[in-house]
Design a protein around this motif. Structure first.
Motif, PDB file in Angstrom:
ATOM      1  N   TRP A  53      -0.399   4.759   3.309  1.00  0.00           N
ATOM      2  CA  TRP A  53      -1.059   5.301   2.133  1.00  0.00           C
ATOM      3  C   TRP A  53      -0.053   6.138   1.365  1.00  0.00           C
ATOM      4  CZ3 TRP A  53      -5.951   3.813   1.035  1.00  0.00           C
ATOM      5  CH2 TRP A  53      -6.696   3.244   2.062  1.00  0.00           C
ATOM      6  N   GLU A  54       0.082   5.886   0.060  1.00  0.00           N
ATOM      7  CA  GLU A  54       1.064   6.623  -0.736  1.00  0.00           C
ATOM      8  C   GLU A  54       0.580   6.823  -2.164  1.00  0.00           C
ATOM      9  OE1 GLU A  54       4.675   4.347  -1.044  1.00  0.00           O
ATOM     10  OE2 GLU A  54       3.575   2.500  -1.359  1.00  0.00           O
ATOM     11  N   GLN A  55       0.928   7.973  -2.719  1.00  0.00           N
ATOM     12  CA  GLN A  55       0.619   8.247  -4.118  1.00  0.00           C
ATOM     13  C   GLN A  55       1.564   7.440  -4.988  1.00  0.00           C
ATOM     14  OE1 GLN A  55       0.553  12.359  -5.281  1.00  0.00           O
ATOM     15  NE2 GLN A  55       0.511  11.871  -7.458  1.00  0.00           N
ATOM     16  N   LEU A  56       1.021   6.840  -6.038  1.00  0.00           N
ATOM     17  CA  LEU A  56       1.832   6.039  -6.944  1.00  0.00           C
ATOM     18  C   LEU A  56       2.423   6.927  -8.033  1.00  0.00           C
ATOM     19  CD1 LEU A  56      -0.515   2.948  -7.127  1.00  0.00           C
ATOM     20  CD2 LEU A  56       1.442   3.338  -5.630  1.00  0.00           C
ATOM     21  N   ARG A  57       3.278   6.327  -8.858  1.00  0.00           N
ATOM     22  CA  ARG A  57       3.975   7.100  -9.897  1.00  0.00           C
ATOM     23  C   ARG A  57       3.744   6.497 -11.274  1.00  0.00           C
ATOM     24  NH1 ARG A  57      10.007   7.485  -8.026  1.00  0.00           N
ATOM     25  NH2 ARG A  57       9.787   5.247  -8.136  1.00  0.00           N
ATOM     26  N   TYR A  58       4.274   7.200 -12.253  1.00  0.00           N
ATOM     27  CA  TYR A  58       4.256   6.782 -13.657  1.00  0.00           C
ATOM     28  C   TYR A  58       2.834   6.564 -14.171  1.00  0.00           C
ATOM     29  CZ  TYR A  58       9.100   6.235 -12.310  1.00  0.00           C
ATOM     30  OH  TYR A  58      10.345   6.462 -11.801  1.00  0.00           O
ATOM     31  N   GLN A  59       2.526   5.391 -14.741  1.00  0.00           N
ATOM     32  CA  GLN A  59       1.208   5.178 -15.333  1.00  0.00           C
ATOM     33  C   GLN A  59       0.105   5.112 -14.280  1.00  0.00           C
ATOM     34  OE1 GLN A  59       3.567   2.821 -15.282  1.00  0.00           O
ATOM     35  NE2 GLN A  59       2.699   0.814 -14.829  1.00  0.00           N
TER      36      GLN A  59
END
Length: 108
Positions: A53-59
């Motif tokens: 599980w990971e937080q995404l980036r950018y939009q």
């Protein structure tokens, strides 16, 4: 945690068609990830469990993903108002207690 499935995923789960659409192996992984979400009190409980599980980036910075198979991901979007679960432009996993879930087949 409260888990809301997008309409496509909810229909597949309700009619037992996950295997036909995604294959038995991936369907089992999807079910396992959904069970993890249901069992968790908040997203914080999933930071160190199987599923990457990971937080995404950018939009997509207000989404979290879990790897399923290849480029396929389970995408999780917190429900509620961002001020409830965002601090310093980052997700506060311990405050995320309701999510909407969708399967992305070609995540990049």
């Amino acid at each position: 945690m409260q888990v809301f499935l997008d309409s496509h995923l909810a229909k597949l789960e309700a009619t037992s068609k996950l295997e036909r659409v995604y294959g038995p192996e991936t369907a089992n992984v999807i079910r396992r990830r959904l069970q993890q979400l249901h069992d968790a009190e908040s997203m914080e409980d999933l930071k160190n469990v199987d599923g990457h599980w990971e937080q995404l980036r950018y939009q997509r910075k207000h989404q979290i993903s879990s790897r399923l198979k290849g480029k396929m991901r389970l995408l999780v979007t917190p429900r509620g108002e961002p001020h409830e679960w965002v601090e310093n432009n980052s997700l506060v996993w311990s405050k995320i207690v309701a999510v909407e879930v969708v399967v992305s087949e070609h995540y990049k």
